[in-house]
Design an enzyme around this catalytic site. Structure first.
Site, PDB file in Angstrom:
ATOM      1  N   ASP A  59       0.871  -1.174   0.000  1.00  0.00           N
ATOM      2  CA  ASP A  59       0.000   0.000   0.000  1.00  0.00           C
ATOM      3  C   ASP A  59       0.912   1.229   0.000  1.00  0.00           C
ATOM      4  OD1 ASP A  59      -3.158   0.526   1.233  1.00  0.00           O
ATOM      5  OD2 ASP A  59      -1.724   2.191   1.166  1.00  0.00           O
ATOM      6  N   SER A 126      -1.412  15.941 -12.767  1.00  0.00           N
ATOM      7  CA  SER A 126      -2.764  16.135 -13.285  1.00  0.00           C
ATOM      8  C   SER A 126      -3.025  17.563 -13.730  1.00  0.00           C
ATOM      9  CB  SER A 126      -3.747  15.765 -12.165  1.00  0.00           C
ATOM     10  OG  SER A 126      -5.032  16.264 -12.451  1.00  0.00           O
ATOM     11  N   GLU A 128      -5.543  19.032 -13.033  1.00  0.00           N
ATOM     12  CA  GLU A 128      -6.219  19.686 -11.908  1.00  0.00           C
ATOM     13  C   GLU A 128      -5.277  20.674 -11.215  1.00  0.00           C
ATOM     14  OE1 GLU A 128      -9.488  19.451 -10.586  1.00  0.00           O
ATOM     15  OE2 GLU A 128      -9.950  18.478 -12.480  1.00  0.00           O
ATOM     16  N   TYR A 150      -7.725  17.283  -3.607  1.00  0.00           N
ATOM     17  CA  TYR A 150      -7.060  16.376  -4.556  1.00  0.00           C
ATOM     18  C   TYR A 150      -5.943  17.123  -5.278  1.00  0.00           C
ATOM     19  CZ  TYR A 150      -6.319  13.914  -9.006  1.00  0.00           C
ATOM     20  OH  TYR A 150      -5.753  13.300 -10.109  1.00  0.00           O
TER      21      TYR A 150
HETATM   22  P1  NDP Z   1      -8.165   5.105 -10.714  1.00  0.00           P
HETATM   23  O1  NDP Z   1      -8.940   5.744  -9.622  1.00  0.00           O
HETATM   24  O2  NDP Z   1      -8.885   4.309 -11.745  1.00  0.00           O
HETATM   25  O3  NDP Z   1      -7.040   4.155 -10.063  1.00  0.00           O
HETATM   26  C1  NDP Z   1      -6.387   4.486  -8.869  1.00  0.00           C
HETATM   27  C2  NDP Z   1      -5.540   3.321  -8.436  1.00  0.00           C
HETATM   28  O4  NDP Z   1      -4.865   3.649  -7.203  1.00  0.00           O
HETATM   29  C3  NDP Z   1      -6.314   2.027  -8.153  1.00  0.00           C
HETATM   30  O5  NDP Z   1      -5.590   0.929  -8.629  1.00  0.00           O
HETATM   31  C4  NDP Z   1      -6.364   1.990  -6.638  1.00  0.00           C
HETATM   32  O6  NDP Z   1      -6.518   0.696  -6.096  1.00  0.00           O
HETATM   33  C5  NDP Z   1      -4.994   2.539  -6.303  1.00  0.00           C
HETATM   34  N1  NDP Z   1      -4.889   2.964  -4.927  1.00  0.00           N
HETATM   35  C6  NDP Z   1      -5.714   3.786  -4.231  1.00  0.00           C
HETATM   36  N2  NDP Z   1      -5.282   3.920  -2.969  1.00  0.00           N
HETATM   37  C7  NDP Z   1      -4.169   3.159  -2.852  1.00  0.00           C
HETATM   38  C8  NDP Z   1      -3.279   2.890  -1.795  1.00  0.00           C
HETATM   39  N3  NDP Z   1      -3.439   3.430  -0.586  1.00  0.00           N
HETATM   40  N4  NDP Z   1      -2.214   2.064  -2.017  1.00  0.00           N
HETATM   41  C9  NDP Z   1      -2.039   1.507  -3.237  1.00  0.00           C
HETATM   42  N5  NDP Z   1      -2.858   1.718  -4.281  1.00  0.00           N
HETATM   43  C10 NDP Z   1      -3.911   2.538  -4.087  1.00  0.00           C
HETATM   44  O7  NDP Z   1      -7.306   6.268 -11.414  1.00  0.00           O
HETATM   45  P2  NDP Z   1      -6.832   6.409 -12.944  1.00  0.00           P
HETATM   46  O8  NDP Z   1      -6.324   5.111 -13.408  1.00  0.00           O
HETATM   47  O9  NDP Z   1      -7.860   7.122 -13.721  1.00  0.00           O
HETATM   48  O10 NDP Z   1      -5.625   7.441 -12.788  1.00  0.00           O
HETATM   49  C11 NDP Z   1      -4.278   6.993 -12.558  1.00  0.00           C
HETATM   50  C12 NDP Z   1      -3.480   8.123 -11.948  1.00  0.00           C
HETATM   51  O11 NDP Z   1      -3.476   9.249 -12.825  1.00  0.00           O
HETATM   52  C13 NDP Z   1      -4.025   8.645 -10.618  1.00  0.00           C
HETATM   53  O12 NDP Z   1      -2.925   9.054  -9.840  1.00  0.00           O
HETATM   54  C14 NDP Z   1      -4.845   9.859 -11.026  1.00  0.00           C
HETATM   55  O13 NDP Z   1      -4.982  10.779  -9.975  1.00  0.00           O
HETATM   56  C15 NDP Z   1      -3.989  10.393 -12.169  1.00  0.00           C
HETATM   57  N6  NDP Z   1      -4.689  11.170 -13.174  1.00  0.00           N
HETATM   58  C16 NDP Z   1      -5.783  10.648 -13.781  1.00  0.00           C
HETATM   59  C17 NDP Z   1      -6.429  11.371 -14.758  1.00  0.00           C
HETATM   60  C18 NDP Z   1      -7.603  10.808 -15.481  1.00  0.00           C
HETATM   61  O14 NDP Z   1      -8.270  11.566 -16.170  1.00  0.00           O
HETATM   62  N7  NDP Z   1      -7.871   9.519 -15.393  1.00  0.00           N
HETATM   63  C19 NDP Z   1      -5.973  12.733 -15.131  1.00  0.00           C
HETATM   64  C20 NDP Z   1      -4.746  13.129 -14.460  1.00  0.00           C
HETATM   65  C21 NDP Z   1      -4.154  12.383 -13.509  1.00  0.00           C
HETATM   66  P3  NDP Z   1      -8.001   0.230  -5.596  1.00  0.00           P
HETATM   67  O15 NDP Z   1      -8.836   0.217  -6.821  1.00  0.00           O
HETATM   68  O16 NDP Z   1      -7.772  -1.079  -4.975  1.00  0.00           O
HETATM   69  O17 NDP Z   1      -8.423   1.284  -4.609  1.00  0.00           O
HETATM   70  P1  GDP Z   2     -12.470  15.883 -12.812  1.00  0.00           P
HETATM   71  O1  GDP Z   2     -12.180  16.860 -13.885  1.00  0.00           O
HETATM   72  O2  GDP Z   2     -11.293  15.055 -12.425  1.00  0.00           O
HETATM   73  O3  GDP Z   2     -13.132  16.476 -11.616  1.00  0.00           O
HETATM   74  O4  GDP Z   2     -13.446  14.794 -13.492  1.00  0.00           O
HETATM   75  P2  GDP Z   2     -15.011  14.488 -13.312  1.00  0.00           P
HETATM   76  O5  GDP Z   2     -15.395  13.602 -14.434  1.00  0.00           O
HETATM   77  O6  GDP Z   2     -15.306  14.009 -11.937  1.00  0.00           O
HETATM   78  O7  GDP Z   2     -15.718  15.913 -13.460  1.00  0.00           O
HETATM   79  C1  GDP Z   2     -15.599  16.688 -14.647  1.00  0.00           C
HETATM   80  C2  GDP Z   2     -16.534  17.891 -14.556  1.00  0.00           C
HETATM   81  O8  GDP Z   2     -17.892  17.432 -14.639  1.00  0.00           O
HETATM   82  C3  GDP Z   2     -16.431  18.695 -13.248  1.00  0.00           C
HETATM   83  O9  GDP Z   2     -16.398  20.067 -13.572  1.00  0.00           O
HETATM   84  C4  GDP Z   2     -17.710  18.349 -12.510  1.00  0.00           C
HETATM   85  O10 GDP Z   2     -18.201  19.388 -11.666  1.00  0.00           O
HETATM   86  C5  GDP Z   2     -18.657  18.146 -13.700  1.00  0.00           C
HETATM   87  N1  GDP Z   2     -19.851  17.364 -13.318  1.00  0.00           N
HETATM   88  C6  GDP Z   2     -21.133  17.754 -13.499  1.00  0.00           C
HETATM   89  N2  GDP Z   2     -21.976  16.824 -13.008  1.00  0.00           N
HETATM   90  C7  GDP Z   2     -21.192  15.815 -12.520  1.00  0.00           C
HETATM   91  C8  GDP Z   2     -21.504  14.570 -11.888  1.00  0.00           C
HETATM   92  O11 GDP Z   2     -22.653  14.205 -11.680  1.00  0.00           O
HETATM   93  N3  GDP Z   2     -20.433  13.793 -11.525  1.00  0.00           N
HETATM   94  C9  GDP Z   2     -19.136  14.189 -11.765  1.00  0.00           C
HETATM   95  N4  GDP Z   2     -18.144  13.379 -11.417  1.00  0.00           N
HETATM   96  N5  GDP Z   2     -18.831  15.371 -12.345  1.00  0.00           N
HETATM   97  C10 GDP Z   2     -19.853  16.168 -12.714  1.00  0.00           C
END
Ligand code: NDP
Ligand code: GDP
Length: 323
Positions: A59, A126, A128, A150
């Protein structure tokens, strides 16, 4: 010689696509598997690679488990993807988010520094970070203004990665990835919430789609395209930071329309605005400039938003049919 990759967050969306990508390149792939009460390998199973990956118990909150894993796996490359990745939850669980999404990065850097500082590391930064945007189009030079626990946690990870590079000469790169989606995206994110709800509506199991701020704009790409950029960053001569984006931005409302249009429905007949879904602080618009990635990595996105949303609706129609 066969290269070895160690992926944290391998059970997540990007972890699964990256594992597949690296396996296809001939890598030995190991992943960190945090203890959960039920198996969470469904994404790796969906891609038919669950049996091809080696798993290491651990973890990111537990530095000793990372050190043990890195010692055992002996990776050439570490892809640090593990995070509490949902912005919405980060206001409800800010401390956990800071620990996992922020401190987790430092733990990973420390484990590498301790075991073998020659291991290359990718940090999942990210878009973000840009939050309250300081420039209409965000590049590697744009100042950050995080807008959620976040994003603040990711800011810590970003600077730690840069700092370990500068302090200890480690090969540690930040990928500043804009939103990327896929049929393996978590259901809490807006794209997948929309595509899954559309499939449920088609099946007669839901009557409405409840959303918050539909005017927010995002630069959405396909996760399958973005994992290649992660790998490319670690194949460069020097570590560096790169924006990965499509260079186009679209409102949540327009994305909804694309999903409903695909099944021949009018989104306005189903959409309900729910004030409870508005966030305490919003990121109104994100638009990335991927010019550096194109120039230096030779990376370009291959999948447009319409194609992506259609792929996601199609996958959800199948899932709902089989459920
Ligand atoms: P997901 O939420 O799909 O995956 C997150 C992963 O982190 C899961 O495998 C989860 O495991 C694991 N995890 C959470 N907590 C722990 C912990 N304490 N120890 C070990 N593993 C842990 O995210 P994405 O695949 O979408 O994103 C991958 C990375 O990229 C993340 O860091 C995210 O913040 C970043 N990112 C993603 C973007 C996107 O649009 N997808 C954009 C920019 C950045 P489990 O499922 O078991 O909890
Ligand atoms: P983020 O960019 O990582 O926060 O990705 P999300 O997919 O969670 O959200 C993208 C955008 O969609 C944000 O501006 C949210 O406020 C907007 N949004 C509007 N309605 C919703 C909802 O029902 N769920 C989520 N997740 N986002 C929403």
């Amino acid at each position: 010689m066969t290269k070895t990759a160690f992926i944290t967050g391998i059970t997540g969306q990007d972890g699964a696509y990256l594992a597949k990508f690296l396996l296809e390149k001939g890598y030995r792939v190991a992943g960190l598997l945090p203890r959960r009460s039920t198996s969470n390998l469904w994404r790796l199973e969906y891609l038919n690679i669950a049996d091809e990956v080696e798993y290491r118990d651990g973890d990111v909150l537990d530095l000793s488990s990372l050190i043990r894993a890195v010692k055992a796996v002996k990776p050439d490359e570490v892809y640090h993807l593990a995070a509490q990745s949902f912005v919405g939850s980060s206001w409800e669980q800010p401390i956990l988010t800071a620990e996992v999404t922020g401190m987790g990065v430092l733990h990973m850097l420390e484990a590498i520094r301790e075991v073998d500082p020659g291991i290359k590391m990718y940090q999942a930064s990210s878009s973000e970070l840009y939050g309250l945007i300081q420039e209409p189009m965000q590049s590697e030079q744009t100042p950050f203004y995080p807008r959620s626990p976040y994003a603040v946690s990711k800011l810590f990870g970003y600077w730690m990665t840069k700092n370990y590079r500068e302090s200890f000469g480690m090969f540690a790169s930040n990928g500043i990835l804009f939103n990327h989606e896929s049929p393996l995206r978590g259901l809490e994110f807006v794209t997948r919430k929309v595509t899954y709800t559309v499939a449920q509506i088609v099946a007669g199991r839901k009557k409405e789609l409840r959303l918050g701020n539909i005017h927010a704009k995002r630069d959405w790409g396909f996760a399958g395209d973005y994992v290649e950029a992660m790998w490319l960053m670690l194949q460069q001569e020097k570590p560096d930071d790169y924006v990965i984006a499509t260079g186009t931005t679209t409102t949540v409302e327009e994305m909804c329309k694309i999903a409903f249009d695909y099944v021949g429905l009018n989104y306005q007949d189903y959409l309900v605005i729910d004030p409870q879904l508005f966030r305490p602080a919003e990121v109104d618009v994100l638009l990335g400039n991927p010019a550096k990635a194109k120039r230096e990595l030779g990376w370009m996105p291959k999948t447009g938003l319409q194609e992506l949303i259609h792929m996601m609706v199609e996958a959800d129609l199948q899932r709902v049919k089989q459920a």
